[in-house]
Enzyme design. Structure first.
Site, short mmCIF file in Angstrom:
data_model
loop_
_atom_site.label_atom_id
_atom_site.label_comp_id
_atom_site.label_asym_id
_atom_site.label_seq_id
_atom_site.Cartn_x
_atom_site.Cartn_y
_atom_site.Cartn_z
N LYS A 157 -6.04 2.74 7.25
CA LYS A 157 -7.24 2.04 7.69
C LYS A 157 -6.98 0.53 7.75
CE LYS A 157 -8.30 -0.23 3.92
NZ LYS A 157 -8.51 -1.69 3.86
N ASP A 170 -11.20 -6.15 5.65
CA ASP A 170 -10.14 -5.21 5.31
C ASP A 170 -10.57 -4.34 4.12
OD1 ASP A 170 -7.14 -4.46 5.77
OD2 ASP A 170 -7.35 -4.74 3.61
N ILE A 210 0.83 -1.21 0.00
CA ILE A 210 0.00 0.00 0.00
C ILE A 210 0.87 1.25 0.00
CG2 ILE A 210 -0.24 0.16 2.52
CD1 ILE A 210 -2.93 0.93 -0.17
#
Length: 308
Positions: free
Chosen positions: A90, A168, A14
């Site tokens: 997140k 997720d 990410i």
């Protein structure tokens, strides 16, 4: 004003896919270091741990925590105790208690804490919220399907406690819908599919209602072949809203209102820069609370059929 000096904690997929380019394109932010015991980022001074980065880069203003969720609480506490602002990828923690503890600590120290629900910064979300504010909603349907092998290759932590499994990605949908509406929704039923030898679900179906009885049905699945389906349909007495592409495309009553490239992370970091400038925090735990409810109720109903 000189730029805020930022350090990254974690250098995984990410970070490489989203955070690096977004940070470098945000005026007022300067990426000066990264901490990861397993890998490094080209052109960024690397450190084996957050402790080492804080020691060797004392002028850091902020850190972005981009590790798996179950590691974030301890790392964020360490950064806050060193007087640094913190951005949390997140979900902001593995449990509600972890995030509430971080918020209490940040408030006590006057530090900035940002729970970064990136999907809320998708280009179609603001107009969708405005359009819905003027209408009476009658029903909400969410389909959030993707291929775990494409989007999370080799990430076995997803199936461990705190990894959240299909939640997720599913929490992204919950973060959008809780941004679109100020009213609260309450989980009524949940069905989870948990693979053998795993602690988190690979698929989930949720049924929620608001205080007036408006239904919200969500279907999350990690077994979907690419391309992903990140969609929600919202019915109102005055028309129909369709949000797709994870929030980048908006169709209102059959007419395309927004169709733009994905730009969530640049907007997210622009907001973080604003928080750093003003000294404010932004910590909303509502999406994580819905996941916690789903985990609790879903396992309780594991042997019961799903019903409306």
């Amino acid at each position: 004003m000189p730029p805020f000096r930022l350090g990254l904690v974690g250098a995984g997929k990410i970070v490489r896919d989203q955070h690096l380019a977004a940070i470098r394109s945000t005026p007022g932010l300067e990426l000066v270091a990264a901490a990861d015991p397993h890998t490094s980022l080209e052109g960024v001074p690397g450190h084996a741990s957050l402790e080492a980065m804080l020691s060797e880069e004392p002028s850091l203003d902020a850190v972005a925590i981009c590790t798996p969720a179950h590691l974030r609480h301890g790392l964020a506490r360490q950064a806050l105790e060193h007087g640094k602002a913190v951005l949390l990828e997140k979900p902001p923690g593995a449990t509600l208690a972890e995030v509430e503890d971080l918020k209490t600590l940040a408030d006590a120290r006057g530090s900035v804490l940002f729970a970064a629900w990136h999907s809320r910064f998708a280009p179609a979300v603001p107009l969708a919220r405005q359009w819905l504010s003027e209408r009476r909603v009658t029903g909400i349907e969410i389909v959030w399907h993707e291929d775990v092998r494409v989007w999370h290759p080799g990430q076995t932590w997803l199936w461990e406690a705190g990894g959240m499994g299909v939640f997720d990605p599913g929490i992204n949908a919950l973060s959008i819908v809780t941004r679109l509406f100020d009213t609260a929704f309450f989980l009524k039923h949940a069905r989870l599919e948990v693979p053998d030898n795993c602690q988190t679900p690979i698929a989930a179906r949720l049924h929620l209602r608001d205080g007036t009885g408006v239904p919200l049905d969500a279907d999350f699945d990690f077994r979907h072949e690419d391309p992903p389906r990140w969609e929600m349909t919202i019915m109102t007495e005055e028309g129909r809203l369709e949000l797709s592409g994870g929030g980048r495309r908006l169709v209102l009553d059959g007419e395309v209102a927004v169709d733009e490239p994905e730009c969530e992370y640049p907007e997210l970091y622009a907001h973080f820069h604003e928080l750093l400038t003003t000294g404010r925090s932004d910590v909303d735990i509502t999406p994580l609370r819905h996941v916690a409810d789903a985990m609790m109720l879903g396992y309780r109903e594991a042997v019961a059929p799903f019903h409306d």
